[in-house]
Design a protein around this motif. Structure first.
Motif, short mmCIF file in Angstrom:
data_model
loop_
_atom_site.label_atom_id
_atom_site.label_comp_id
_atom_site.label_asym_id
_atom_site.label_seq_id
_atom_site.Cartn_x
_atom_site.Cartn_y
_atom_site.Cartn_z
N ILE A 461 20.73 -20.70 47.95
CA ILE A 461 20.17 -22.01 48.29
C ILE A 461 20.76 -22.52 49.59
O ILE A 461 20.04 -23.01 50.47
CB ILE A 461 20.42 -23.02 47.15
CG1 ILE A 461 19.62 -22.63 45.91
CG2 ILE A 461 20.02 -24.43 47.60
CD1 ILE A 461 19.86 -23.54 44.72
N ILE A 462 22.09 -22.41 49.73
CA ILE A 462 22.72 -22.95 50.93
C ILE A 462 22.26 -22.18 52.17
O ILE A 462 22.06 -22.77 53.24
CB ILE A 462 24.26 -22.93 50.81
CG1 ILE A 462 24.89 -23.66 51.99
CG2 ILE A 462 24.80 -21.51 50.71
CD1 ILE A 462 24.56 -25.12 52.08
N GLU A 646 17.65 -29.94 40.63
CA GLU A 646 16.20 -30.15 40.65
C GLU A 646 15.84 -31.25 41.66
O GLU A 646 14.84 -31.13 42.38
CB GLU A 646 15.71 -30.53 39.26
CG GLU A 646 14.20 -30.75 39.19
CD GLU A 646 13.73 -31.12 37.80
OE1 GLU A 646 12.54 -31.44 37.64
OE2 GLU A 646 14.56 -31.11 36.86
N GLU A 647 16.64 -32.31 41.73
CA GLU A 647 16.39 -33.37 42.70
C GLU A 647 16.49 -32.85 44.13
O GLU A 647 15.70 -33.23 45.00
CB GLU A 647 17.39 -34.52 42.47
CG GLU A 647 17.18 -35.27 41.17
CD GLU A 647 18.28 -36.29 40.92
OE1 GLU A 647 19.26 -36.30 41.69
OE2 GLU A 647 18.17 -37.05 39.95
N CYS A 648 17.47 -31.97 44.36
CA CYS A 648 17.64 -31.38 45.69
C CYS A 648 16.41 -30.55 46.07
O CYS A 648 15.85 -30.71 47.16
CB CYS A 648 18.89 -30.50 45.71
SG CYS A 648 19.07 -29.46 47.17
N LEU A 649 15.98 -29.68 45.16
CA LEU A 649 14.81 -28.85 45.43
C LEU A 649 13.55 -29.70 45.57
O LEU A 649 12.69 -29.40 46.41
CB LEU A 649 14.64 -27.82 44.30
CG LEU A 649 15.75 -26.77 44.18
CD1 LEU A 649 15.59 -25.96 42.90
CD2 LEU A 649 15.76 -25.86 45.40
N GLN A 654 9.25 -31.83 48.95
CA GLN A 654 8.56 -33.02 49.44
C GLN A 654 8.47 -33.02 50.96
O GLN A 654 7.44 -33.39 51.54
CB GLN A 654 9.29 -34.28 48.96
CG GLN A 654 8.99 -34.66 47.52
CD GLN A 654 9.66 -35.96 47.12
OE1 GLN A 654 10.68 -36.34 47.67
NE2 GLN A 654 9.08 -36.65 46.15
N ILE A 655 9.54 -32.59 51.63
CA ILE A 655 9.49 -32.51 53.08
C ILE A 655 8.46 -31.46 53.52
O ILE A 655 7.69 -31.67 54.46
CB ILE A 655 10.88 -32.18 53.65
CG1 ILE A 655 11.82 -33.36 53.44
CG2 ILE A 655 10.80 -31.83 55.14
CD1 ILE A 655 13.24 -33.12 53.88
N GLY A 656 8.45 -30.32 52.82
CA GLY A 656 7.46 -29.29 53.14
C GLY A 656 6.04 -29.78 52.98
O GLY A 656 5.17 -29.51 53.82
N LEU A 687 27.18 -31.49 45.32
CA LEU A 687 26.87 -31.02 43.96
C LEU A 687 27.72 -29.81 43.61
O LEU A 687 28.30 -29.73 42.54
CB LEU A 687 25.37 -30.69 43.86
CG LEU A 687 24.93 -29.84 42.65
CD1 LEU A 687 25.15 -30.63 41.38
CD2 LEU A 687 23.46 -29.45 42.79
N ARG A 688 27.83 -28.88 44.56
CA ARG A 688 28.57 -27.64 44.30
C ARG A 688 30.06 -27.88 44.16
O ARG A 688 30.74 -27.22 43.40
CB ARG A 688 28.32 -26.63 45.42
CG ARG A 688 26.96 -26.03 45.40
CD ARG A 688 26.76 -25.09 46.57
NE ARG A 688 27.90 -24.18 46.69
CZ ARG A 688 28.02 -23.30 47.68
NH1 ARG A 688 27.12 -23.24 48.62
NH2 ARG A 688 29.05 -22.49 47.73
#
Length: 695
Positions: A461-462, A646-649, A654-656, A687-688
Motif C-alpha cells: 500500500i505504501i 478502509e477509510e484510507c482506501l 474518491q480522488i480517482g 495507522l501503521r
C-alpha cells in the motif's frame, strides 16, 4: 457525508433543533446557498458543507455560531466577499474555505479567532494585502495556506509570530518586497512555499533557524545573491526548489545540495560549481593578490613555457575526436546544455548487441526501447529508437527534445542525450538515451501473471501511495511549474518507470503538447488553456471530451491520472474484459463508494500489515525511497485498523473518481491532488505506527 445526496440545500436546515451540535453534509451533490438564518443553530460546534456545488454568498449570520469549532466550506462555488462576521467565531479551530470563488480582500477580523489552528483560503480570487492581524495569529500551529490567489504587497513582518506553525503556503500570488527576516522566528516550520510571487533581494540569514524544514520552494521569484551554505546543514530537508530566480555564485555541495534529485536550480544562469550531477559550469578562480612577485613568476614562467605544447596537444585530441565522429556518421543533437556527450550510432549498436531482441524492454508510442551498456564506461542506459516509418515519429522526436530542454524534475524520466544519425543501411536514425529504470514499468508490477509475480513482490500500500504521489507531483510540475505549461497526453502505467528505490519517473513525452501561458500570470496556467490537436492518448485513458472533438487541456491529464490511480488500487485496467456493455472502470468503482470499497480494491491490500516491532523509520515519511520488502506480511489487522484502512482506501478511490469525472470542470487540479494524496499517506503511516510517527 459522501452519500451522493443531490438537490438544493433546503432553507429549513436553519430551523433544525437549536440543540444540534454537528451538521455534516460534505462530499455530496448539493447546490443552492447557505440559508440566511443559519445563525439560529447557536449550539453548532461543527458545520461541514465541503465538496458540494453550493454557491452564492456566505451569509453574515454565520457569525452568530459562536460555539463553532470547525467550519468546512471548501471545494464549492461560493462567491462574494468572505464575511467579516467570521471574526466573531472565537471558538473556531479549523477554517477551510479553499477552492471557491471568494473575491475581495481577506477580512482583518479573522485575527480575532485566537484559537485557530489551521486556515486554508487557497485557490480563490482574493485580492489586496495580507492582513497583519491574520499573519500574526500565533495560535496557528498546523497550516496557513493562502496560495493561488492574487494577493499583493509584502509578506508582513508579523509572520514572525507564527512560532508554532508547521506549514506556510503563500505561493502563486503577486507578493512583492523582500522575504522578511522575521520569518526566521517560525522555528516549527516543516513546509515553506513562497513560489510564484515577485519577491526580491537575498535569502535572509535568519532562515538558518528553520532547521526542521522538509520542503522549501522559493522558485519563480526575483531573488538574487548567493545561495547560503546553511541550507546544506538542514538534515531533514528533502525538497528544495530554487529555480527561476537570479541566484549567482558557487552552489554548495553539502546536505540537500549533494542530492541531485532533491534540488531544482533551473533558470539561474549565473550559478556555478555544485556536485557533478548538476553539470553547472566550473566556478572561475579569482587570482589572489601577492606581494611576493618572485613566487608568482615561478608559477607563471613554467606555465608560459608549456603553453605551446598544451595548445598543440588540444588540437591533436580535437582532430582525432572529429575524425572518429565522422567515421561513425553521427550528428548528435544536444537540445539542453546540461546533457552529456552524445553517442554515435555505432556505439549504440555495440551497447545493445545490435539492437538485439534479448535487449528489448518495451515499446512506446513511436518506437522501441532497448537496454544497453555503454562500452566506454559500463553505464547501463535505456535507448529509445524511433520508428521513423510511422507517421509522426520524427515530430515526436522533436517534441521530446523540446520538452527536455526546459524541464527537470525528480519524477520525470531523465534523458542523457539524443542521437540523430545514419544507420548502416543509410537510413535516418533517431534515438533518445535515457537513465535505466531497474524495476521496469508500473504496468509490469500491476499486471504480471501469478507465475511471474511472487507474493513477496507485489506492491504494498505504501509503495502504491508513494508512486501515486510521484506521478501526481510530475504532472503538477508539468502543468504548473514549467516555463510553458505541458500536457503529457499519454499517461498510463507503461509510461511510469520505477528505479531501484521504487521511485516513479513519468516518461514518454512523444505526445506532449505545450500550452502558451497567459502573459499576465506566467506561473499559474488555467485549466482551460488549450491548443487544438487531434485525438491523442491510449485507449482507456483518453478523456471522453477528446473523443468529442474537444481540445487538449491539463484536465485531460487529470482524467488519465484518475484512471491510473483507480487501476493501481483495484488491480484492474480500464480495458479489462469485465468492462463492457457500458460499464467502465470509473462507474465500477464509483458504485462501490462509500460502503463497499473493500469489494473493489485488490484483496491482498486489505490483509497487509507490518509487525508491531518493525522499524517504521525505514519507510521514508515524505519521499518514496522505501525499499522493496523481501517478503510481504499478510494477516488480519483487527477491526479498528481494518476500519481505518478502509477509510484510507476509500479516500484514494474518491480522488480517482473525482479526477476521472466525465465533466472536465468537476476534476481536481493536480496541485490539489498532490496535497490530498500526501495527507492520505500521512494518515496511513500513522495507522501503521499507531501514531508514533510525528510529521
Amino acid at each position: 457525508m459522501g452519500n451522493y445526496f443531490g438537490g438544493e440545500l433546503p432553507g429549513s436546515v436553519a430551523n433544525l433543533s437549536t440543540q444540534l451540535r454537528i451538521l455534516t453534509l460534505g462530499s455530496n451533490l448539493m447546490h443552492g446557498s447557505i440559508p440566511n438564518d443559519i445563525g439560529n443553530l447557536v449550539n453548532l460546534t461543527s458545520l461541514g458543507l465541503e465538496g458540494n456545488y453550493l454557491g452564492g454568498r456566505v451569509p453574515d449570520g454565520i457569525g452568530k455560531l459562536q460555539k463553532l469549532q470547525g467550519l468546512h466550506l471548501n471545494v464549492n462555488k461560493f462567491s462574494g466577499r468572505i464575511p467579516s462576521s467570521l471574526g466573531n467565531l472565537t471558538s473556531l479551530t479549523k477554517l477551510f474555505m479553499e477552492e471557491n470563488m471568494f473575491q475581495g480582500s481577506i477580512p482583518p477580523s479573522l485575527g480575532n479567532c485566537q484559537k485557530l489552528l489551521v486556515l486554508n483560503l487557497s485557490s480563490n480570487r482574493l485580492t489586496g494585502k495580507i492582513p497583519k492581524e491574520l499573519i500574526g495569529l500565533s495560535s496557528l500551529s498546523i497550516s496557513l495556506s493562502m496560495s493561488n490567489n492574487s494577493l499583493i504587497g509584502s509578506l508582513p513582518s508579523e509572520v514572525g509570530k507564527l512560532v508554532s506553525l508547521g506549514e506556510l503556503d503563500v505561493s502563486r500570488n503577486k507578493l512583492t518586497g523582500q522575504i522578511p527576516e522575521a520569518l526566521g522566528s517560525c522555528t516549527s516550520l516543516e513546509r515553506l512555499h513562497l513560489e510564484g510571487n515577485e519577491f526580491e533581494g537575498t535569502i535572509p540569514l535568519s532562515l538558518m533557524n528553520l532547521r526542521g524544514l522538509e520542503e522549501m520552494d522559493i522558485s519563480h521569484n526575483n531573488l538574487s545573491g548567493q545561495i547560503p551554505y546553511f541550507l546544506g546543514k538542514f538534515r531533514v530537508l528533502k525538497e528544495l526548489d530554487l529555480s527561476h530566480n537570479n541566484f549567482e555564485g558557487e552552489l554548495p555541495k553539502e546536505g540537500i545540495f549533494s542530492n541531485a534529485s532533491g534540488i531544482l536550480i533551473l533558470g539561474n544562469e549565473k550559478l556555478c560549481g555544485g556536485i557533478p550531477q548538476l553539470r553547472l559550469p566550473v566556478c572561475s578562480i579569482k587570482k589572489p593578490h601577492s606581494s611576493r612577485g618572485l613566487r608568482g613568476l615561478k608559477v607563471i614562467i613554467p606555465i608560459a613555457c608549456s603553453l605551446p605544447f598544451i595548445i598543440a596537444l588540444s588540437y591533436y585530441i580535437a582532430a582525432c575526436s572529429m575524425a572518429k565522429r565522422s567515421r561513425g556518421k553521427s550528428v548528435t543533437s544536444r537540445p539542453h546544455e546540461d546533457w552529456k556527450s552524445g553517442f554515435s550510432y555505432s556505439e549504440l549498436v555495440q551497447a545493445t548487441n545490435g539492437f538485439s531482441a534479448d535487449n528489448l524492454i518495451g515499446s512506446g508510442s513511436f518506437g522501441s526501447v532497448y537496454k544497453g551498456v555503454i562500452p566506454s564506461n559500463g553505464a547501463t542506459v535505456a535507448i529509445k529508437v524511433f520508428n521513423l516509418q510511422q507517421q509522426g515519429a520524427s515530430k515526436s522526436f522533436i517534441d521530446e527534445c523540446k520538452a527536455l530542454r526546459t524541464i527537470r524534475h525528480r519524477n520525470l524520466l531523465k534523458i542523457v542525450t539524443a542521437c540523430s544519425s545514419i544507420d548502416n543501411q543509410g537510413n535516418d536514425f533517431k534515438s533518445l538515451v535515457m537513465e535505466f529504470m531497474e524495476n521496469g514499468s508500473l504496468d509490469l508490477w500491476l499486471h504480471r501473471g501469478d507465475n511471474e509475480q511472487p507474493e513477496g513482490k507485489r506492491l504494498s500500500i505504501i509503495q502504491r501511495l508513494n508512486i501515486a504521489i510521484d506521478v501526481a507531483s510530475a504532472l503538477d510540475y508539468l502543468h504548473n511549474h514549467c516555463e510553458m505549461c505541458i500536457v503529457h497526453c499519454d499517461l498510463k502505467p507503461s509510461n511510469v518507470l520505477l528505479d531501484e528505490d521504487m521511485v516513479a519517473h513519468v516518461g514518454d513525452f512523444g505526445l506532449a503538447r505545450f500550452l502558451v501561458e497567459a502573459a499576465n500570470n506566467p506561473t499559474t496556467p488555467t485549466p482551460n488553456q488549450t491548443v487544438s490537436v487531434g485525438l491523442k492518448g491510449s485507449i482507456g485513458y483518453i478523456p471522453p471530451e477528446y473523443g468529442m472533438g474537444s481540445q487538449v487541456s491539463i484536465l485531460g491529464d487529470v482524467y488519465s491520472y484518475g484512471i491510473l490511480l483507480v487501476e493501481m488500487f483495484t488491480g484492474k485496467g480500464p480495458t479489462d474484459d469485465m468492462f463492457k456493455d457500458g460499464l467502465s472502470i470509473h462507474q465500477f468503482t464509483a458504485m462501490a463508494l462509500p460502503d463497499h470499497v473493500n469489494d473493489v480494491v485488490e484483496p491482498s491490500l486489505l490483509l497487509e500489515t507490518d509487525d508491531e516491532d518493525d522499524d517504521s523509520d525505514k519507510d521514508d515519511a515524505y519521499g518514496n525511497k522505501i525499499q522493496e520488502r523481501p517478503t510481504a506480511r499478510y494477516k488480519d489487522p483487527g477491526p479498528d485498523k481494518a476500519k481505518r484502512l478502509e477509510e484510507c482506501l476509500n479516500s484514494v478511490i474518491q480522488i480517482g473518481i473525482s479526477c476521472s469525472a466525465i465533466s472536465p470542470g468537476e476534476r481536481m487540479l493536480m496541485n490539489v491532488v498532490v496535497n490530498k494524496m500526501n495527507a492520505i499517506r500521512d494518515s496511513y503511516l500513522n495507522l501503521r505506527t499507531g501514531g508514533r510517527r510525528r510529521r
